[in-house]
Design a protein around this motif. Sequence first.
Motif, PDB file in Angstrom:
ATOM      1  N   ALA A  54     -44.761  36.806  80.392  1.00  0.00           N
ATOM      2  CA  ALA A  54     -45.635  36.959  81.562  1.00  0.00           C
ATOM      3  C   ALA A  54     -45.116  36.207  82.779  1.00  0.00           C
ATOM      4  O   ALA A  54     -45.308  36.643  83.915  1.00  0.00           O
ATOM      5  N   ILE A  55     -44.417  35.071  82.565  1.00  0.00           N
ATOM      6  CA  ILE A  55     -43.943  34.256  83.693  1.00  0.00           C
ATOM      7  C   ILE A  55     -42.502  34.571  84.081  1.00  0.00           C
ATOM      8  O   ILE A  55     -42.003  34.063  85.083  1.00  0.00           O
ATOM      9  N   SER A  56     -41.829  35.413  83.281  1.00  0.00           N
ATOM     10  CA  SER A  56     -40.401  35.670  83.493  1.00  0.00           C
ATOM     11  C   SER A  56     -40.158  36.927  84.321  1.00  0.00           C
ATOM     12  O   SER A  56     -40.945  37.871  84.289  1.00  0.00           O
ATOM     13  N   VAL A  57     -39.050  36.911  85.052  1.00  0.00           N
ATOM     14  CA  VAL A  57     -38.629  38.069  85.838  1.00  0.00           C
ATOM     15  C   VAL A  57     -37.135  38.279  85.643  1.00  0.00           C
ATOM     16  O   VAL A  57     -36.405  37.368  85.257  1.00  0.00           O
ATOM     17  N   ARG A  58     -36.708  39.518  85.905  1.00  0.00           N
ATOM     18  CA  ARG A  58     -35.277  39.807  85.955  1.00  0.00           C
ATOM     19  C   ARG A  58     -34.837  39.733  87.412  1.00  0.00           C
ATOM     20  O   ARG A  58     -35.539  40.216  88.300  1.00  0.00           O
ATOM     21  N   VAL A  59     -33.691  39.099  87.664  1.00  0.00           N
ATOM     22  CA  VAL A  59     -33.154  38.968  89.020  1.00  0.00           C
ATOM     23  C   VAL A  59     -31.900  39.820  89.119  1.00  0.00           C
ATOM     24  O   VAL A  59     -30.988  39.689  88.295  1.00  0.00           O
ATOM     25  N   LYS A  60     -31.851  40.696  90.122  1.00  0.00           N
ATOM     26  CA  LYS A  60     -30.714  41.605  90.281  1.00  0.00           C
ATOM     27  C   LYS A  60     -30.119  41.496  91.674  1.00  0.00           C
ATOM     28  O   LYS A  60     -30.829  41.353  92.668  1.00  0.00           O
ATOM     29  N   THR A  61     -28.787  41.552  91.731  1.00  0.00           N
ATOM     30  CA  THR A  61     -28.068  41.705  92.992  1.00  0.00           C
ATOM     31  C   THR A  61     -27.192  42.949  92.865  1.00  0.00           C
ATOM     32  O   THR A  61     -27.309  43.698  91.893  1.00  0.00           O
ATOM     33  N   THR A  82     -34.529  30.334  89.792  1.00  0.00           N
ATOM     34  CA  THR A  82     -33.436  30.864  88.990  1.00  0.00           C
ATOM     35  C   THR A  82     -32.234  29.946  89.182  1.00  0.00           C
ATOM     36  O   THR A  82     -32.376  28.826  89.693  1.00  0.00           O
ATOM     37  N   ASN A  83     -31.052  30.402  88.781  1.00  0.00           N
ATOM     38  CA  ASN A  83     -29.813  29.648  89.059  1.00  0.00           C
ATOM     39  C   ASN A  83     -29.211  30.081  90.386  1.00  0.00           C
ATOM     40  O   ASN A  83     -29.302  31.254  90.763  1.00  0.00           O
ATOM     41  N   ALA A  84     -28.568  29.151  91.064  1.00  0.00           N
ATOM     42  CA  ALA A  84     -27.879  29.488  92.311  1.00  0.00           C
ATOM     43  C   ALA A  84     -26.783  30.518  92.058  1.00  0.00           C
ATOM     44  O   ALA A  84     -26.521  31.380  92.903  1.00  0.00           O
ATOM     45  N   HIS A  85     -26.132  30.441  90.893  1.00  0.00           N
ATOM     46  CA  HIS A  85     -25.016  31.367  90.636  1.00  0.00           C
ATOM     47  C   HIS A  85     -25.487  32.781  90.289  1.00  0.00           C
ATOM     48  O   HIS A  85     -24.668  33.693  90.175  1.00  0.00           O
ATOM     49  N   VAL A  86     -26.790  32.969  90.121  1.00  0.00           N
ATOM     50  CA  VAL A  86     -27.327  34.304  89.832  1.00  0.00           C
ATOM     51  C   VAL A  86     -27.508  35.116  91.106  1.00  0.00           C
ATOM     52  O   VAL A  86     -27.286  36.328  91.126  1.00  0.00           O
ATOM     53  N   ILE A  87     -27.905  34.458  92.190  1.00  0.00           N
ATOM     54  CA  ILE A  87     -28.234  35.174  93.428  1.00  0.00           C
ATOM     55  C   ILE A  87     -27.075  35.123  94.417  1.00  0.00           C
ATOM     56  O   ILE A  87     -26.168  34.296  94.285  1.00  0.00           O
ATOM     57  N   GLN A  88     -27.110  36.030  95.386  1.00  0.00           N
ATOM     58  CA  GLN A  88     -26.018  36.132  96.356  1.00  0.00           C
ATOM     59  C   GLN A  88     -26.566  36.281  97.773  1.00  0.00           C
ATOM     60  O   GLN A  88     -27.561  36.986  97.992  1.00  0.00           O
ATOM     61  N   GLN A  89     -25.888  35.600  98.683  1.00  0.00           N
ATOM     62  CA  GLN A  89     -26.220  35.743 100.092  1.00  0.00           C
ATOM     63  C   GLN A  89     -25.637  37.060 100.635  1.00  0.00           C
ATOM     64  O   GLN A  89     -24.678  37.598 100.100  1.00  0.00           O
ATOM     65  N   LYS A  90     -26.250  37.579 101.681  1.00  0.00           N
ATOM     66  CA  LYS A  90     -25.758  38.744 102.435  1.00  0.00           C
ATOM     67  C   LYS A  90     -25.757  40.051 101.633  1.00  0.00           C
ATOM     68  O   LYS A  90     -25.117  41.029 102.031  1.00  0.00           O
ATOM     69  N   ALA A 105     -36.507  40.491  97.324  1.00  0.00           N
ATOM     70  CA  ALA A 105     -36.582  39.035  97.234  1.00  0.00           C
ATOM     71  C   ALA A 105     -35.922  38.384  98.447  1.00  0.00           C
ATOM     72  O   ALA A 105     -34.939  38.902  98.991  1.00  0.00           O
ATOM     73  N   LYS A 106     -36.459  37.274  98.850  1.00  0.00           N
ATOM     74  CA  LYS A 106     -35.914  36.492  99.947  1.00  0.00           C
ATOM     75  C   LYS A 106     -35.430  35.155  99.413  1.00  0.00           C
ATOM     76  O   LYS A 106     -36.154  34.461  98.698  1.00  0.00           O
ATOM     77  N   ILE A 107     -34.184  34.792  99.739  1.00  0.00           N
ATOM     78  CA  ILE A 107     -33.640  33.510  99.300  1.00  0.00           C
ATOM     79  C   ILE A 107     -34.198  32.391 100.187  1.00  0.00           C
ATOM     80  O   ILE A 107     -34.056  32.421 101.406  1.00  0.00           O
ATOM     81  N   ILE A 108     -34.831  31.411  99.557  1.00  0.00           N
ATOM     82  CA  ILE A 108     -35.380  30.262 100.277  1.00  0.00           C
ATOM     83  C   ILE A 108     -34.443  29.058 100.181  1.00  0.00           C
ATOM     84  O   ILE A 108     -34.185  28.361 101.158  1.00  0.00           O
ATOM     85  N   HIS A 109     -33.947  28.809  98.982  1.00  0.00           N
ATOM     86  CA  HIS A 109     -32.997  27.713  98.752  1.00  0.00           C
ATOM     87  C   HIS A 109     -31.940  28.187  97.766  1.00  0.00           C
ATOM     88  O   HIS A 109     -32.220  28.986  96.872  1.00  0.00           O
ATOM     89  N   GLN A 110     -30.739  27.648  97.919  1.00  0.00           N
ATOM     90  CA  GLN A 110     -29.670  27.968  96.977  1.00  0.00           C
ATOM     91  C   GLN A 110     -28.645  26.849  96.959  1.00  0.00           C
ATOM     92  O   GLN A 110     -28.082  26.501  97.988  1.00  0.00           O
ATOM     93  N   GLY A 111     -28.427  26.273  95.763  1.00  0.00           N
ATOM     94  CA  GLY A 111     -27.343  25.318  95.559  1.00  0.00           C
ATOM     95  C   GLY A 111     -27.350  24.113  96.475  1.00  0.00           C
ATOM     96  O   GLY A 111     -28.091  23.152  96.261  1.00  0.00           O
ATOM     97  N   ASN A 112     -26.526  24.157  97.526  1.00  0.00           N
ATOM     98  CA  ASN A 112     -26.337  22.998  98.392  1.00  0.00           C
ATOM     99  C   ASN A 112     -27.622  22.529  99.056  1.00  0.00           C
ATOM    100  O   ASN A 112     -27.800  21.339  99.320  1.00  0.00           O
ATOM    101  N   SER A 113     -28.537  23.464  99.335  1.00  0.00           N
ATOM    102  CA  SER A 113     -29.790  23.065  99.955  1.00  0.00           C
ATOM    103  C   SER A 113     -30.719  22.384  98.953  1.00  0.00           C
ATOM    104  O   SER A 113     -31.767  21.854  99.321  1.00  0.00           O
ATOM    105  N   LEU A 114     -30.331  22.396  97.670  1.00  0.00           N
ATOM    106  CA  LEU A 114     -31.064  21.673  96.629  1.00  0.00           C
ATOM    107  C   LEU A 114     -30.172  20.589  96.040  1.00  0.00           C
ATOM    108  O   LEU A 114     -30.109  20.376  94.834  1.00  0.00           O
TER     109      LEU A 114
END
Length: 264
Positions: A54-61, A82-90, A105-114
Amino acid sequence: MNKTKLFLILGSLATCLLAPINYAILPESLTERISNHLLSQALEPEEIRQQAEAISVRVKTNNNTGSGVIIGKAGNTYTVMTNAHVIQQKVPNKIVTIDGEVHDAKIIHQGNSLEGNDLGILTFNSAKLYQVATLVANPNIEENLRVYSVGFPEEMKEFYVAKGLLKIQAPKPFIGGYRIGYDVDVKPGMSGGALLNNQGQLIGINGLLKAPILNEAYTYVDGSKPFRQQIENYRQLSFAIPIETLVEVAPNLALIPSRGDNPV
């Protein structure tokens, strides 16, 4: 003063002095009661599965897929970790919820910003009600604690739950923030998925699979490295980023909801 009075006084003093000794056993009995209480709160595996799905989602790029977990809701906006390496900018990032709906989905934070941790934060909008994970501010991290690693393996179409035991918490985080070691064989595609305790609470995020190609994965954030034998032991385990890491680097995102607050 006669001998009878003297013995009475000495007896009273001895009772006062010895009384605290009776309390020395309280921590042990208290620990036993707490352990029994925690065991009584443990959920059945099928309950864990239902809650985890119920709390899980699939993330796709465009060319990548992974997992994620819903950690917050404000109005119609849901927050997913999720993991930073799962999502992609642009490129478009999509979230697929339990009902099969695909959300932008909108990226709010990724890797360096955390602070360099391998974490990513996404949001999506929906008027539907989805369940939010229960986060634990100070989870009980001890050897042989029953844990459940969940997510969406690339090789499977369906949701997957694997149970195992927590084996170690590294003395300090590895690069990416990984620290909790457990004996579950996390599969590709489960990166970003939840690591739950036996009460169904979120204690970590999957991401570092067993036996990575390079041992550099086990470099600590301060640049030091474990001994060779330690690395060999670590290679037998999967590792997760503790949820406390999010609490430290983004406390505004790491809300600790009660179960009663979770939408069903």
